[in-house]
Design a protein around this motif. Structure first.
Motif, PDB file in Angstrom:
ATOM      1  N   GLU A 101       0.838  -1.278  -0.047  1.00 49.00           N
ATOM      2  CA  GLU A 101       0.011  -0.094  -0.010  1.00 49.00           C
ATOM      3  C   GLU A 101       0.996   1.212   0.113  1.00 49.00           C
ATOM      4  OE1 GLU A 101      -2.956   0.238   3.043  1.00 49.00           O
ATOM      5  OE2 GLU A 101      -4.202  -1.429   2.288  1.00 49.00           O
ATOM      6  N   ARG A 147       2.503   1.507  -3.366  1.00 45.98           N
ATOM      7  CA  ARG A 147       1.551   2.115  -4.430  1.00 45.98           C
ATOM      8  C   ARG A 147       1.075   3.276  -4.272  1.00 45.98           C
ATOM      9  NH1 ARG A 147      -1.041  -0.794  -8.440  1.00 45.98           N
ATOM     10  NH2 ARG A 147      -0.216  -2.798  -7.683  1.00 45.98           N
ATOM     11  N   ALA A 148       1.073   3.645  -2.891  1.00 43.72           N
ATOM     12  CA  ALA A 148       0.755   5.131  -2.900  1.00 43.72           C
ATOM     13  C   ALA A 148       1.621   6.287  -3.402  1.00 43.72           C
ATOM     14  CB  ALA A 148       0.384   5.464  -1.253  1.00 43.72           C
ATOM     15  N   GLU A 160       1.473   5.660  -7.407  1.00 41.84           N
ATOM     16  CA  GLU A 160       0.308   5.997  -8.028  1.00 41.84           C
ATOM     17  C   GLU A 160      -0.288   7.425  -7.775  1.00 41.84           C
ATOM     18  OE1 GLU A 160      -2.412   2.734  -7.622  1.00 41.84           O
ATOM     19  OE2 GLU A 160      -1.409   1.531  -9.211  1.00 41.84           O
ATOM     20  N   ARG A 161      -0.348   7.734  -6.473  1.00 40.95           N
ATOM     21  CA  ARG A 161      -0.892   9.046  -5.957  1.00 40.95           C
ATOM     22  C   ARG A 161       0.028  10.165  -6.102  1.00 40.95           C
ATOM     23  NH1 ARG A 161      -4.000   6.690  -0.616  1.00 40.95           N
ATOM     24  NH2 ARG A 161      -4.708   4.751  -1.301  1.00 40.95           N
ATOM     25  N   LEU A 215       2.227  10.774   3.275  1.00 41.40           N
ATOM     26  CA  LEU A 215       2.180   9.494   3.029  1.00 41.40           C
ATOM     27  C   LEU A 215       1.314   8.579   4.064  1.00 41.40           C
ATOM     28  CD1 LEU A 215       3.152   7.081   1.166  1.00 41.40           C
ATOM     29  CD2 LEU A 215       5.053   7.040   2.481  1.00 41.40           C
ATOM     30  N   SER A 243      -2.284   9.258   3.669  1.00 40.99           N
ATOM     31  CA  SER A 243      -2.843   8.649   2.283  1.00 40.99           C
ATOM     32  C   SER A 243      -2.992   7.178   2.533  1.00 40.99           C
ATOM     33  CB  SER A 243      -1.872   8.872   1.355  1.00 40.99           C
ATOM     34  OG  SER A 243      -0.469   8.084   0.933  1.00 40.99           O
ATOM     35  N   VAL A 244      -2.166   6.095   3.414  1.00 43.85           N
ATOM     36  CA  VAL A 244      -2.597   4.912   3.354  1.00 43.85           C
ATOM     37  C   VAL A 244      -3.191   4.534   4.861  1.00 43.85           C
ATOM     38  CG1 VAL A 244      -0.691   4.550   2.096  1.00 43.85           C
ATOM     39  CG2 VAL A 244      -0.123   4.674   4.701  1.00 43.85           C
TER      40      VAL A 244
END
Length: 339
Positions: A263, A266-267, A270-271, A282, A285-286
């Motif tokens: 996660e 990927r954050a 992708e984000r 960060l 975001s998760v």
């Protein structure tokens, strides 16, 4: 080596953790340099009939610091008293522990860098001269009463050696820095644990668990236990297929990353278009605490070459992009950065 490992007598579930811990330096897998140095220290102390120098064990969690402290006591044939830095928040707490020690006893303090400063200052004198000064009374009428201690060996363990004050660190006669394990060493750990658990597992299964254990014996033992549970419930042999199925069920991928690791990675990709992104942003975001990201997730992602830390924030590497299945920007035929 191929085929299944022959099982031996298994411990009870209640004694699982203790049963898997090696009890001698000869049984301890990995850390060959540290084992040799520690063995020499203990042998010399035994021959001189002297209390060994104090020992500091530094390194990431799960590499065997607590196990080595138990081995030190066992090799010396002395009792072991265990406590932790967070449990010693006042000088009086430490004085109570030290005054109860018997001659030659081994005192193990886990996470010693988290001990209260007042207790650290008392520990200086205890380590050097085996005595402490106890304050009796308060205010102007307070007096200092020296208390003699039985000779003891302090084994301190820390995951953050840099947080130890220099006066304390310098009083340890031997400092061992534990390193992450190789896949071969972890395979030996898994084989031994499988025998003790009475679990027949193929050599290919052993190697697969070792590869996914992030260089850490504690994780290897935990994954083995989950594979054993899967094989028991589904009535399957401990082969490679069962290992893959069990670890997939528990979200451990082929590189040892778990759900939170992926996660976070990927954050970033992708984000935040691969970064840089700040730790607090960060974490939000998760949906995790920043301390968890920094202490639990990041060290492995950085060591695996999937993430880097820069003054501006966290940045995904080319391997990090590829791990989440996205071609990094600028690569031949690659897609533009995500926005």
């Amino acid at each position: 080596m191929s085929g299944e490992l022959s099982p031996q007598a298994a411990p009870s579930e209640q004694g699982y953790e203790g049963a898997l811990r090696p009890s001698t330096l000869a049984e301890f897998v990995g850390q060959s340099k540290v084992r040799s140095q520690l063995g020499l220290l203990l042998d010399a102390a035994t021959m001189r009939q002297h209390t060994p120098d104090h020992i500091l064990l530094a390194g990431p969690p799960g590499l065997g610091k607590t196990t080595l402290s138990m081995i030190v006591a066992a090799e010396l044939d002395k009792p072991l008293h265990q406590t932790s830095g967070p449990a010693i928040q006042h000088a009086g707490d430490l004085a109570a522990v030290l005054s109860a020690l018997t001659p030659g006893e081994v005192l193990f303090v886990d996470e010693i860098h988290r001990m209260a400063r007042s207790a650290e200052e008392m520990l200086y004198l205890a380590m050097e001269d085996f005595k402490v000064d106890i304050m009796v009374g308060k205010g102007a009428g307070a007096t200092s009463v020296p208390l003699e201690l039985a000779p003891f060996t302090l084994v301190g363990a820390t995951t953050r050696a840099g947080l130890l004050p220099n006066p304390l660190r310098d009083r340890f006669g031997f400092t061992a820095h534990l390193e992450f394990y190789s896949d071969d060493e972890l395979a030996s750990v898994v084989r031994r644990a499988a025998r003790l658990l009475d679990f027949g597992i193929s050599e290919q299964g052993v190697e697969e668990i070792a590869r996914r254990s992030r260089g850490t014996p504690r994780i290897a033992n935990r994954l083995l236990r989950r594979v054993r549970d899967y094989s028991l419930v589904h009535e399957t042999p401990g082969d490679t297929e069962s290992v893959h199925a069990a670890l997939a069920l528990y979200d451990v991928d082929e590189h040892g990353l778990d759900r939170l690791d992926r996660e976070v990675l990927r954050a970033v990709v992708e984000r935040f278009s691969g970064g840089p992104v700040g730790l607090s942003t960060l974490a939000v975001s998760v949906g995790e605490e920043a301390e968890t990201i920094e202490a639990v997730v990041e060290p492995f992602l950085v060591r695996a070459g999937l993430l880097t830390r820069t003054p501006r924030g966290r940045v995904a590497t080319r391997l990090g992009w590829e791990h989440v299945g996205i071609v990094p920007p600028g690569a031949a035929g690659g897609a533009p950065a995500l926005i």
